[in-house]
Design a protein around this motif. Structure first.
Motif, PDB file in Angstrom:
ATOM      1  N   GLY A 155       0.698  -1.387   0.159  1.00  0.00           N
ATOM      2  CA  GLY A 155       0.020   0.013  -0.016  1.00  0.00           C
ATOM      3  C   GLY A 155       0.822   1.333   0.099  1.00  0.00           C
ATOM      4  N   ILE A 156       0.118   2.278   0.598  1.00  0.00           N
ATOM      5  CA  ILE A 156       1.032   3.540   0.631  1.00  0.00           C
ATOM      6  C   ILE A 156       2.223   3.463   1.209  1.00  0.00           C
ATOM      7  CG2 ILE A 156       0.848   6.100   1.678  1.00  0.00           C
ATOM      8  CD1 ILE A 156      -1.666   5.255  -0.179  1.00  0.00           C
ATOM      9  N   ASP A 157       3.354   4.114   0.783  1.00  0.00           N
ATOM     10  CA  ASP A 157       4.730   4.295   1.308  1.00  0.00           C
ATOM     11  C   ASP A 157       5.290   2.721   1.362  1.00  0.00           C
ATOM     12  OD1 ASP A 157       4.571   6.895   1.411  1.00  0.00           O
ATOM     13  OD2 ASP A 157       3.585   6.697   3.481  1.00  0.00           O
ATOM     14  N   GLY A 158       4.677   1.933   0.585  1.00  0.00           N
ATOM     15  CA  GLY A 158       5.356   0.676   0.650  1.00  0.00           C
ATOM     16  C   GLY A 158       5.058  -0.432   1.704  1.00  0.00           C
ATOM     17  N   LYS A 159       3.936   0.132   2.539  1.00  0.00           N
ATOM     18  CA  LYS A 159       3.557  -0.524   3.951  1.00  0.00           C
ATOM     19  C   LYS A 159       2.821  -1.747   3.234  1.00  0.00           C
ATOM     20  CE  LYS A 159       0.717   0.151   7.826  1.00  0.00           C
ATOM     21  NZ  LYS A 159       1.581  -0.654   8.975  1.00  0.00           N
ATOM     22  N   GLU A 160       3.145  -2.986   3.934  1.00  0.00           N
ATOM     23  CA  GLU A 160       2.338  -4.115   3.482  1.00  0.00           C
ATOM     24  C   GLU A 160       1.158  -4.369   4.244  1.00  0.00           C
ATOM     25  OE1 GLU A 160       4.359  -8.009   5.457  1.00  0.00           O
ATOM     26  OE2 GLU A 160       5.439  -7.203   3.856  1.00  0.00           O
ATOM     27  N   ASP A 176     -12.815  19.047  -9.885  1.00  0.00           N
ATOM     28  CA  ASP A 176     -11.557  18.951  -9.829  1.00  0.00           C
ATOM     29  C   ASP A 176     -11.228  17.505  -9.522  1.00  0.00           C
ATOM     30  OD1 ASP A 176      -8.757  18.990  -9.954  1.00  0.00           O
ATOM     31  OD2 ASP A 176      -8.547  20.468  -8.310  1.00  0.00           O
ATOM     32  N   ILE A 177     -11.346  16.449 -10.516  1.00  0.00           N
ATOM     33  CA  ILE A 177     -10.999  15.223 -10.509  1.00  0.00           C
ATOM     34  C   ILE A 177      -9.728  14.958  -9.933  1.00  0.00           C
ATOM     35  CG2 ILE A 177     -10.812  12.855 -11.799  1.00  0.00           C
ATOM     36  CD1 ILE A 177     -13.317  13.829 -13.387  1.00  0.00           C
ATOM     37  N   ASN A 178      -8.663  15.566 -10.578  1.00  0.00           N
ATOM     38  CA  ASN A 178      -7.460  15.364 -10.434  1.00  0.00           C
ATOM     39  C   ASN A 178      -6.861  15.873  -8.917  1.00  0.00           C
ATOM     40  OD1 ASN A 178      -6.684  14.079 -12.936  1.00  0.00           O
ATOM     41  ND2 ASN A 178      -6.452  16.200 -13.793  1.00  0.00           N
ATOM     42  N   GLY A 179      -7.514  16.634  -8.588  1.00  0.00           N
ATOM     43  CA  GLY A 179      -7.178  17.211  -7.090  1.00  0.00           C
ATOM     44  C   GLY A 179      -7.741  16.416  -6.456  1.00  0.00           C
ATOM     45  N   LEU A 180      -8.985  15.662  -6.431  1.00  0.00           N
ATOM     46  CA  LEU A 180      -9.608  14.557  -5.481  1.00  0.00           C
ATOM     47  C   LEU A 180      -8.473  13.411  -5.641  1.00  0.00           C
ATOM     48  CD1 LEU A 180     -13.280  14.198  -5.911  1.00  0.00           C
ATOM     49  CD2 LEU A 180     -12.007  14.818  -4.013  1.00  0.00           C
ATOM     50  N   LYS A 181      -7.957  13.061  -6.747  1.00  0.00           N
ATOM     51  CA  LYS A 181      -7.320  12.007  -6.915  1.00  0.00           C
ATOM     52  C   LYS A 181      -6.022  12.305  -5.901  1.00  0.00           C
ATOM     53  CE  LYS A 181      -8.726   9.959 -11.162  1.00  0.00           C
ATOM     54  NZ  LYS A 181      -8.214   9.882 -12.641  1.00  0.00           N
ATOM     55  N   LYS A 182      -5.569  13.360  -5.894  1.00  0.00           N
ATOM     56  CA  LYS A 182      -4.251  13.627  -5.070  1.00  0.00           C
ATOM     57  C   LYS A 182      -4.491  13.364  -3.775  1.00  0.00           C
ATOM     58  CE  LYS A 182      -0.735  17.181  -5.698  1.00  0.00           C
ATOM     59  NZ  LYS A 182      -0.548  18.642  -6.298  1.00  0.00           N
ATOM     60  N   VAL A 183      -5.634  14.085  -3.354  1.00  0.00           N
ATOM     61  CA  VAL A 183      -6.153  13.896  -2.027  1.00  0.00           C
ATOM     62  C   VAL A 183      -6.079  12.473  -1.520  1.00  0.00           C
ATOM     63  CG1 VAL A 183      -7.988  14.555  -0.115  1.00  0.00           C
ATOM     64  CG2 VAL A 183      -7.281  16.141  -1.779  1.00  0.00           C
ATOM     65  N   GLY A 184      -6.788  11.803  -2.449  1.00  0.00           N
ATOM     66  CA  GLY A 184      -7.114  10.331  -2.167  1.00  0.00           C
ATOM     67  C   GLY A 184      -5.819   9.393  -2.341  1.00  0.00           C
ATOM     68  N   TYR A 231      -9.408  -2.871  -1.432  1.00  0.00           N
ATOM     69  CA  TYR A 231     -10.322  -2.197  -0.412  1.00  0.00           C
ATOM     70  C   TYR A 231      -9.676  -2.346   0.829  1.00  0.00           C
ATOM     71  CZ  TYR A 231     -13.897   0.965   1.150  1.00  0.00           C
ATOM     72  OH  TYR A 231     -14.374   2.149   1.821  1.00  0.00           O
ATOM     73  N   ILE A 232      -9.688  -3.550   1.217  1.00  0.00           N
ATOM     74  CA  ILE A 232      -9.046  -3.847   2.619  1.00  0.00           C
ATOM     75  C   ILE A 232      -7.686  -3.034   2.858  1.00  0.00           C
ATOM     76  CG2 ILE A 232      -7.689  -5.639   3.915  1.00  0.00           C
ATOM     77  CD1 ILE A 232     -10.040  -7.546   2.803  1.00  0.00           C
ATOM     78  N   THR A 233      -6.883  -3.057   1.950  1.00  0.00           N
ATOM     79  CA  THR A 233      -5.614  -2.290   2.057  1.00  0.00           C
ATOM     80  C   THR A 233      -5.830  -0.903   2.114  1.00  0.00           C
ATOM     81  OG1 THR A 233      -4.610  -4.000   0.457  1.00  0.00           O
ATOM     82  CG2 THR A 233      -3.441  -1.923   0.863  1.00  0.00           C
ATOM     83  N   ASP A 234      -6.834  -0.200   1.168  1.00  0.00           N
ATOM     84  CA  ASP A 234      -7.256   1.046   1.457  1.00  0.00           C
ATOM     85  C   ASP A 234      -7.500   1.490   2.811  1.00  0.00           C
ATOM     86  OD1 ASP A 234      -6.210   1.889  -1.012  1.00  0.00           O
ATOM     87  OD2 ASP A 234      -8.110   1.805  -1.800  1.00  0.00           O
ATOM     88  N   ILE A 235      -8.695   0.576   3.269  1.00  0.00           N
ATOM     89  CA  ILE A 235      -9.283   1.123   4.325  1.00  0.00           C
ATOM     90  C   ILE A 235      -8.305   0.893   5.649  1.00  0.00           C
ATOM     91  CG2 ILE A 235     -10.187  -1.013   5.209  1.00  0.00           C
ATOM     92  CD1 ILE A 235     -12.971   0.440   5.096  1.00  0.00           C
ATOM     93  N   ALA A 236      -7.435   0.042   5.685  1.00  0.00           N
ATOM     94  CA  ALA A 236      -6.470  -0.328   6.772  1.00  0.00           C
ATOM     95  C   ALA A 236      -5.341   0.955   6.625  1.00  0.00           C
ATOM     96  CB  ALA A 236      -5.923  -1.668   6.405  1.00  0.00           C
ATOM     97  N   GLN A 237      -5.039   1.259   5.766  1.00  0.00           N
ATOM     98  CA  GLN A 237      -3.892   2.236   5.562  1.00  0.00           C
ATOM     99  C   GLN A 237      -4.192   3.673   5.220  1.00  0.00           C
ATOM    100  OE1 GLN A 237      -0.645   0.891   2.951  1.00  0.00           O
ATOM    101  NE2 GLN A 237      -0.783  -1.300   4.118  1.00  0.00           N
ATOM    102  N   LYS A 238      -5.303   4.040   4.703  1.00  0.00           N
ATOM    103  CA  LYS A 238      -5.488   5.271   4.502  1.00  0.00           C
ATOM    104  C   LYS A 238      -6.265   6.173   5.394  1.00  0.00           C
ATOM    105  CE  LYS A 238      -5.431   5.195  -0.690  1.00  0.00           C
ATOM    106  NZ  LYS A 238      -5.799   5.245  -1.850  1.00  0.00           N
ATOM    107  N   THR A 239      -6.120   7.383   5.680  1.00  0.00           N
ATOM    108  CA  THR A 239      -7.130   8.197   6.500  1.00  0.00           C
ATOM    109  C   THR A 239      -8.400   8.202   5.905  1.00  0.00           C
ATOM    110  OG1 THR A 239      -6.608  10.375   5.532  1.00  0.00           O
ATOM    111  CG2 THR A 239      -5.027   9.527   7.195  1.00  0.00           C
ATOM    112  N   VAL A 240      -9.377   8.732   6.920  1.00  0.00           N
ATOM    113  CA  VAL A 240     -10.641   8.766   6.520  1.00  0.00           C
ATOM    114  C   VAL A 240     -10.693  10.006   5.291  1.00  0.00           C
ATOM    115  CG1 VAL A 240     -12.841   9.932   6.921  1.00  0.00           C
ATOM    116  CG2 VAL A 240     -11.409   8.146   8.614  1.00  0.00           C
TER     117      VAL A 240
END
Lengths: 234, 234
Positions: A71-76, B223-231, B147-156
């Motif tokens: 995932g982000i920053d290479g975190k597994e 601003d799709i690209n802006g959103l992608k950047k945030v995400g 999605y598991i990876t995203d939800i586990a690693q990304k901020t809200v």
DNA sequence: CGTGTGATTGACGCCTGTCAACGTCTGTGG
DNA sequence: CCACAGACGTTGACAGGCGTCAATCACACG
């Protein structure tokens, strides 16, 4: 490395009756026995890499493999583990997509490679096999959905307790109540989706609460029901 | 409620060439056309309920369905949405398990019911169909793992931005850049896995940052690209 | 016009991620 | 046998993201 003839035949595989191949005819069994290639893999080796094309599946004869996404920053993010009797890589083989995960050995393993073509042919010619495989995929899908819900709604503390229970269910305890799989703190964190330090702190809290005992990397589960309570498992 | 004969035939379905049934023979198409039962469902109706046995699948002719699991304290976790051409419930039908999710209509829909037996028979007799279905399951599995990876690693914050992009990809924008699906703030929260209040605050931050515009429940993506950047989407 | 559902805003505090420092253990090479 | 490097584990300090609670507003509907 050469291996004994007996090792390369599914007939002699101790997992024979528990794998996804259990409903193949003898002829079909021979087919994969001939095609496949059973080899030892050392801890740390990578079976396949996320993003690469994958030419077949692997049936695990022994050992433990971790399946993870980067995932982000290479975190597994560890998605699941595979052990004897399990099969890995079939998703990419059947969907024709690139591998969406990496598979790395965490305990010395013996894996049988089955070419993608053979696998697809079996899927097409044997109804029972295709149905079994479909059910396997559906089961995994259900588990993934359940995990999404947990990870989205539970606290880190709850998730860690739950993971310990899941590891118990999958790898069992030895006669001293020790988990039959040993992971680094970082790996535990990468299942739960948290920081290594959080895992360390929570594990020692669980220890204070007499739910577990820690002996280095080995974890003894002393209060299963207590853990389930902490993990909100019903 | 009675519906026109034409509606009950797959031949006249506008999604005919895009559904999982695209590789059925004419004969097989007729088979499900005869067996199935196409009916309108009002917003709010429940197609099937988590934990119940399920007697067949539903092919969505029109409308939108949300698929969710019920987690801790009854909080719903939305797993996915289904729209025209999609099929729901096949997981439980094929695996023979109880439904692991609830399906509820969020926009008036027309659904074709296909009995489980028919579905399983098709799976067994038509190789292309079974392969298509297997690939569908594999694709969903890949998405679930991602999605598991995203939800586990990304901020809200990152997840919310990502979800807006995903909704855009699945439901598209109209000619004024409005998302073609309207959800309550609570539903958005139940996808992202957060509190309603957090969604509200973040949406208004996105608005301040000129990424989106809010018109009641309708969301305009400016601003799709802006959103992608945030995400953190690449 | 009352009622109910959903949206919004503010206050508050805890959980958890991050950073830093240090301890422990193992294997390697001199 | 010892020194050292490197990986892993542990602990403390700290801040801030985000969940929770409560009050208020907006809007639709019977």
């Amino acid at each position: 490395m050469k291996h004994s003839p007996s090792m390369s035949s599914c007939d002699s595989c101790s997992n024979k009756f528990e794998t996804i191949f259990k409903h193949l005819t003898q002829e079909e069994h021979d087919m994969i026995s001939l095609d496949k290639n059973c080899e030892p893999y050392k801890k740390g080796s990578v079976i396949y890499h996320e993003g690469n094309r994958i030419s077949g599946c692997y049936c695990i004869s022994s050992g433990i493999i971790k399946i993870y996404k980067t995932g982000i920053d290479g975190k597994e993010q560890i998605i699941t583990f595979a052990k004897n009797g399990d099969i890995i890589g079939f998703r990419s083989v059947l969907s024709g997509e690139l591998a969406c995960t990496t598979a790395k050995v965490i305990e010395d393993s013996s894996l049988c490679f089955i070419p993608g073509d053979t696998f697809i042919q079996l899927f097409k010619q044997n109804r029972e096999f295709s149905m079994d495989l479909m059910q396997l995929a559906c089961k995994e899908l259900g588990e993934a959905n359940a995990y999404i819900t947990d990870i989205a709604q539970k606290t880190v503390r709850e998730r860690l307790a739950e993971i310990l229970i899941l590891l118990k269910d999958n790898f069992h305890l030895d006669n001293e109540q020790f988990l039959q799989i040993t992971l680094t703190r970082e790996e535990l964190a990468n299942i739960v989706g948290t920081a290594t330090e959080s895992v360390i702190r929570l594990l020692s809290e669980f220890k204070s609460d007499k739910l577990i005992e820690l002996h280095g990397r080995r974890i003894k589960i002393t209060d299963i029901n207590g853990l389930k309570k902490v993990g909100n498992i019903f």
